[in-house]
Scaffold this motif. Structure first.
Motif, PDB file in Angstrom:
ATOM      1  N   LEU A 125     -12.917  34.788   6.703  1.00  0.00           N
ATOM      2  CA  LEU A 125     -12.833  35.672   5.636  1.00  0.00           C
ATOM      3  C   LEU A 125     -11.207  36.467   5.874  1.00  0.00           C
ATOM      4  O   LEU A 125     -10.702  36.881   4.834  1.00  0.00           O
ATOM      5  CB  LEU A 125     -13.876  36.470   5.873  1.00  0.00           C
ATOM      6  N   ALA A 126     -10.856  36.815   7.032  1.00  0.00           N
ATOM      7  CA  ALA A 126      -9.789  37.614   7.076  1.00  0.00           C
ATOM      8  C   ALA A 126      -8.686  36.968   7.002  1.00  0.00           C
ATOM      9  O   ALA A 126      -7.758  37.250   6.082  1.00  0.00           O
ATOM     10  CB  ALA A 126      -9.622  38.082   8.740  1.00  0.00           C
ATOM     11  N   HIS A 127      -8.304  35.569   7.441  1.00  0.00           N
ATOM     12  CA  HIS A 127      -7.435  34.494   7.076  1.00  0.00           C
ATOM     13  C   HIS A 127      -7.405  34.554   5.547  1.00  0.00           C
ATOM     14  O   HIS A 127      -6.371  34.292   5.070  1.00  0.00           O
ATOM     15  CB  HIS A 127      -7.428  33.273   7.701  1.00  0.00           C
ATOM     16  N   ALA A 128      -8.425  34.357   4.644  1.00  0.00           N
ATOM     17  CA  ALA A 128      -8.398  34.015   3.275  1.00  0.00           C
ATOM     18  C   ALA A 128      -7.927  35.240   2.561  1.00  0.00           C
ATOM     19  O   ALA A 128      -7.209  35.211   1.648  1.00  0.00           O
ATOM     20  CB  ALA A 128      -9.755  33.940   2.753  1.00  0.00           C
ATOM     21  N   VAL A 129      -8.265  36.401   3.128  1.00  0.00           N
ATOM     22  CA  VAL A 129      -7.479  37.701   2.336  1.00  0.00           C
ATOM     23  C   VAL A 129      -6.228  37.759   2.447  1.00  0.00           C
ATOM     24  O   VAL A 129      -5.426  38.019   1.717  1.00  0.00           O
ATOM     25  CB  VAL A 129      -8.450  39.063   2.770  1.00  0.00           C
ATOM     26  N   ALA A 130      -5.561  37.636   3.743  1.00  0.00           N
ATOM     27  CA  ALA A 130      -4.136  37.615   4.173  1.00  0.00           C
ATOM     28  C   ALA A 130      -3.427  36.597   3.272  1.00  0.00           C
ATOM     29  O   ALA A 130      -2.355  37.014   2.811  1.00  0.00           O
ATOM     30  CB  ALA A 130      -3.996  37.333   5.681  1.00  0.00           C
ATOM     31  N   HIS A 131      -4.117  35.301   3.179  1.00  0.00           N
ATOM     32  CA  HIS A 131      -3.460  34.249   2.341  1.00  0.00           C
ATOM     33  C   HIS A 131      -3.468  34.695   0.899  1.00  0.00           C
ATOM     34  O   HIS A 131      -2.175  34.651   0.226  1.00  0.00           O
ATOM     35  CB  HIS A 131      -4.117  32.990   2.733  1.00  0.00           C
ATOM     36  N   GLU A 132      -4.320  35.110   0.511  1.00  0.00           N
ATOM     37  CA  GLU A 132      -4.443  35.404  -1.106  1.00  0.00           C
ATOM     38  C   GLU A 132      -3.526  36.562  -1.602  1.00  0.00           C
ATOM     39  O   GLU A 132      -2.760  36.638  -2.511  1.00  0.00           O
ATOM     40  CB  GLU A 132      -5.730  35.751  -1.614  1.00  0.00           C
ATOM     41  N   LEU A 133      -3.416  37.523  -0.600  1.00  0.00           N
ATOM     42  CA  LEU A 133      -2.715  38.871  -0.868  1.00  0.00           C
ATOM     43  C   LEU A 133      -1.362  38.866  -0.335  1.00  0.00           C
ATOM     44  O   LEU A 133      -0.704  39.918  -0.526  1.00  0.00           O
ATOM     45  CB  LEU A 133      -3.440  39.868  -0.519  1.00  0.00           C
ATOM     46  N   GLY A 134      -0.862  37.744   0.369  1.00  0.00           N
ATOM     47  CA  GLY A 134       0.274  37.708   0.916  1.00  0.00           C
ATOM     48  C   GLY A 134       0.680  38.805   1.867  1.00  0.00           C
ATOM     49  O   GLY A 134       1.883  39.320   1.953  1.00  0.00           O
ATOM     50  N   LEU A 135      -0.306  39.180   2.881  1.00  0.00           N
ATOM     51  CA  LEU A 135      -0.134  40.019   4.056  1.00  0.00           C
ATOM     52  C   LEU A 135       0.431  39.463   5.317  1.00  0.00           C
ATOM     53  O   LEU A 135       0.262  40.257   6.157  1.00  0.00           O
ATOM     54  CB  LEU A 135      -1.633  40.759   4.094  1.00  0.00           C
ATOM     55  N   GLY A 136       0.881  38.434   5.378  1.00  0.00           N
ATOM     56  CA  GLY A 136       1.401  37.702   6.486  1.00  0.00           C
ATOM     57  C   GLY A 136       0.456  37.222   7.441  1.00  0.00           C
ATOM     58  O   GLY A 136      -0.816  36.979   7.059  1.00  0.00           O
ATOM     59  N   ARG A 137       0.963  37.000   8.622  1.00  0.00           N
ATOM     60  CA  ARG A 137       0.271  36.701   9.807  1.00  0.00           C
ATOM     61  C   ARG A 137      -0.861  37.416  10.191  1.00  0.00           C
ATOM     62  O   ARG A 137      -0.682  38.772  10.295  1.00  0.00           O
ATOM     63  CB  ARG A 137       1.095  36.287  10.964  1.00  0.00           C
ATOM     64  N   VAL A 138      -2.257  37.037  10.396  1.00  0.00           N
ATOM     65  CA  VAL A 138      -3.275  37.852  10.864  1.00  0.00           C
ATOM     66  C   VAL A 138      -3.071  38.148  12.073  1.00  0.00           C
ATOM     67  O   VAL A 138      -2.860  37.140  13.078  1.00  0.00           O
ATOM     68  CB  VAL A 138      -4.464  36.903  10.755  1.00  0.00           C
ATOM     69  N   LEU A 139      -3.240  39.444  12.678  1.00  0.00           N
ATOM     70  CA  LEU A 139      -3.186  39.821  14.234  1.00  0.00           C
ATOM     71  C   LEU A 139      -4.543  39.671  14.292  1.00  0.00           C
ATOM     72  O   LEU A 139      -5.414  39.979  14.113  1.00  0.00           O
ATOM     73  CB  LEU A 139      -2.647  41.293  14.264  1.00  0.00           C
ATOM     74  N   ARG A 140      -4.743  39.079  15.839  1.00  0.00           N
ATOM     75  CA  ARG A 140      -6.108  38.846  16.438  1.00  0.00           C
ATOM     76  C   ARG A 140      -6.192  39.504  17.645  1.00  0.00           C
ATOM     77  O   ARG A 140      -5.354  39.150  18.437  1.00  0.00           O
ATOM     78  CB  ARG A 140      -6.352  37.234  16.232  1.00  0.00           C
ATOM     79  N   TRP A 141      -7.367  39.891  17.722  1.00  0.00           N
ATOM     80  CA  TRP A 141      -7.914  40.729  19.236  1.00  0.00           C
ATOM     81  C   TRP A 141      -9.167  40.211  19.509  1.00  0.00           C
ATOM     82  O   TRP A 141     -10.102  40.475  18.866  1.00  0.00           O
ATOM     83  CB  TRP A 141      -7.906  42.133  18.925  1.00  0.00           C
ATOM     84  N   PRO A 142      -9.377  38.718  20.075  1.00  0.00           N
ATOM     85  CA  PRO A 142     -10.709  38.145  20.581  1.00  0.00           C
ATOM     86  C   PRO A 142     -11.211  39.280  21.777  1.00  0.00           C
ATOM     87  O   PRO A 142     -10.514  39.413  22.764  1.00  0.00           O
ATOM     88  CB  PRO A 142     -10.031  36.972  20.934  1.00  0.00           C
ATOM     89  N   ILE A 143     -12.393  39.761  21.320  1.00  0.00           N
ATOM     90  CA  ILE A 143     -13.039  40.673  22.339  1.00  0.00           C
ATOM     91  C   ILE A 143     -13.825  39.855  23.365  1.00  0.00           C
ATOM     92  O   ILE A 143     -14.454  38.815  23.259  1.00  0.00           O
ATOM     93  CB  ILE A 143     -13.977  41.702  21.651  1.00  0.00           C
ATOM     94  N   VAL A 144     -13.633  40.270  24.798  1.00  0.00           N
ATOM     95  CA  VAL A 144     -14.522  39.408  26.180  1.00  0.00           C
ATOM     96  C   VAL A 144     -14.982  40.891  26.725  1.00  0.00           C
ATOM     97  O   VAL A 144     -14.814  41.945  26.092  1.00  0.00           O
ATOM     98  CB  VAL A 144     -13.467  39.060  26.756  1.00  0.00           C
ATOM     99  N   SER A 145     -15.818  40.725  27.764  1.00  0.00           N
ATOM    100  CA  SER A 145     -16.665  41.663  28.381  1.00  0.00           C
ATOM    101  C   SER A 145     -15.683  42.380  28.936  1.00  0.00           C
ATOM    102  O   SER A 145     -16.026  43.847  29.088  1.00  0.00           O
ATOM    103  CB  SER A 145     -17.455  41.107  29.227  1.00  0.00           C
ATOM    104  N   ARG A 146     -14.350  42.370  29.122  1.00  0.00           N
ATOM    105  CA  ARG A 146     -13.670  43.130  29.918  1.00  0.00           C
ATOM    106  C   ARG A 146     -12.719  43.966  29.009  1.00  0.00           C
ATOM    107  O   ARG A 146     -11.777  44.974  29.376  1.00  0.00           O
ATOM    108  CB  ARG A 146     -12.548  42.533  31.155  1.00  0.00           C
ATOM    109  N   SER A 147     -12.735  43.807  27.801  1.00  0.00           N
ATOM    110  CA  SER A 147     -11.873  44.307  26.530  1.00  0.00           C
ATOM    111  C   SER A 147     -11.995  45.745  26.738  1.00  0.00           C
ATOM    112  O   SER A 147     -12.928  46.395  26.869  1.00  0.00           O
ATOM    113  CB  SER A 147     -12.089  43.683  25.489  1.00  0.00           C
ATOM    114  N   SER A 148     -10.605  46.382  26.643  1.00  0.00           N
ATOM    115  CA  SER A 148     -10.927  48.032  26.642  1.00  0.00           C
ATOM    116  C   SER A 148      -9.932  48.452  25.369  1.00  0.00           C
ATOM    117  O   SER A 148      -9.150  47.611  24.724  1.00  0.00           O
ATOM    118  CB  SER A 148     -10.086  48.704  27.747  1.00  0.00           C
TER     119      SER A 148
END
Length: 369
Positions: A125-148
């Motif tokens: 869904l995030a990639h679909a919105v960015a593509h349709e609205l021309g908002l560029g590359r999606v920034l991605r933050w994959p969360i793991v158990s140690r993420s702060s």
């Protein structure tokens, strides 16, 4: 087959045993022998060059190709997620509640919290919105158990800076050519999304429920205020009011006074598999969307986007099997895509082999092991 040594294995393979699909000990390919066998690895123990027969990867696992249009060059992950020529987003209309939730998040400048079973299209869904609205590359933050929270905002490599200083001193350098502190600072995905820009960036915070229990509460201030500080730059703001730092997407940005404050709030998509409950303080700051498993129309569009029209007809039985699964049984859509792709490469295989492959690839995710 008895274990009688390498020579016996060689003779056995040359005999073209049906159990191995007719693989021969010489360099003769399967096509030359007239034997149709989709297997690359045969489990016979004798080295061969069958890897050269490996077909191109599925579109959603093609890491080398950047896609047919310029946009894919800057966001190759979008090409894999949205399908060949972006047909998934161009031909398929999402459900009304999905469209309304995205627009509510855009209008209210609020994060979008998307929950649902694995494989329902939360990240797409995030990639679909960015593509349709021309908002560029999606920034991605994959969360793991140690993420702060600090991981999402920025990273300061103090050890590398100290090592460079010590190296300069050991070499007798005067320090004039010493890199700026900005060379050791990199903004994280959230920090990059909060940079002042004219058009909002899209940030995907993937699987928030995998993180530490305190992470949702730690996010509250940044999501509410749209700003954060870098103490390392605040301390030197009187000497270096502007410092150029690296960004998460490989660019550079100038930080003034050690503070990052957004001018346009980004579209932040938080995804969750529903494995935990979030605090009310986070929920009230988000637009909530619960994604249902894809229906027949969505599923057909997804298959057509990735594998083409022929796959829809050839894999009609597998698509129907996916749709007719037991109530509450969790099977991800990408499991179906995997099954359709693999069975395409064994078109004349025995029906039992095709069914066995489908059983292996479409096992319910909630089935006890």
């Amino acid at each position: 087959m008895p274990r009688t040594g390498r020579s016996a294995v060689y003779r056995y393979l040359r005999a073209g045993d049906d159990g191995l699909g007719g693989l021969r000990g010489d360099d003769t390919s399967c096509e030359e022998t007239g034997v149709n066998d989709w297997r690359i690895y045969r489990g016979a123990g004798l080295p061969h060059d069958g890897i050269e027969q490996l077909p191109p990867p599925p579109p959603w696992r093609d890491f080398a190709a950047s896609g047919p249009d310029a946009g894919a060059a800057t966001d190759p992950s979008a090409a894999r997620r949205l399908g060949v020529l972006r047909r998934l987003v161009e031909n398929h209309h999402p459900r009304p509640d999905e469209v309304e939730a995205v627009n509510a998040a855009l209008y209210l400048r609020r994060p979008l919290l998307v929950t649902g079973n694995p494989g329902t299209g939360k990240s797409t869904l995030a990639h679909a919105v960015a593509h349709e609205l021309g908002l560029g590359r999606v920034l991605r933050w994959p969360i793991v158990s140690r993420s702060s929270l600090r991981d999402g905002l920025y990273h300061y490599d103090a050890i590398a800076r100290l090592q460079d200083v010590q190296l300069e001193r050991a070499q007798g350098a005067d320090g004039d050519g010493r890199p700026s502190i900005g060379s050791y600072l990199r903004l994280g995905p959230l920090g990059t999304a909060l940079l002042p820009v004219d058009r909002p960036r899209v940030l995907l915070v993937d699987e928030l429920d995998k993180g530490d229990l305190d992470l949702p509460n730690d996010l509250l201030n940044a999501l509410e205020e749209g700003e954060f500080t870098l103490p390392e730059l605040e301390r030197i703001a009187d000497r270096e009011p502007e410092v150029e730092v690296l960004t998460d997407d490989g660019g550079r940005a100038v930080i003034t006074g050690g503070r990052v404050r957004c001018t346009t709030f980004p579209l932040i998509v938080l995804t969750s598999n529903g494995e935990r409950d979030f605090p009310a303080a986070l929920l009230r700051r988000c637009i909530q969307l619960d994604l249902e498993p894809p229906g027949e129309e969505q599923l057909t569009a997804m298959v057509r986007a990735h594998l083409g029209d022929e796959a829809v007809g050839a894999g009609a039985d597998l698509i129907r099997r996916f749709l007719d699964r037991e109530p509450g049984e969790i099977i991800a859509a990408d499991q179906l895509l995997n099954a359709l792709f693999l069975t395409q490469h064994a078109p004349r295989a025995e029906r039992v082999t095709r069914d066995r492959l489908a059983d292996m690839l479409m096992q319910p995710l909630d089935r006890p092991r």
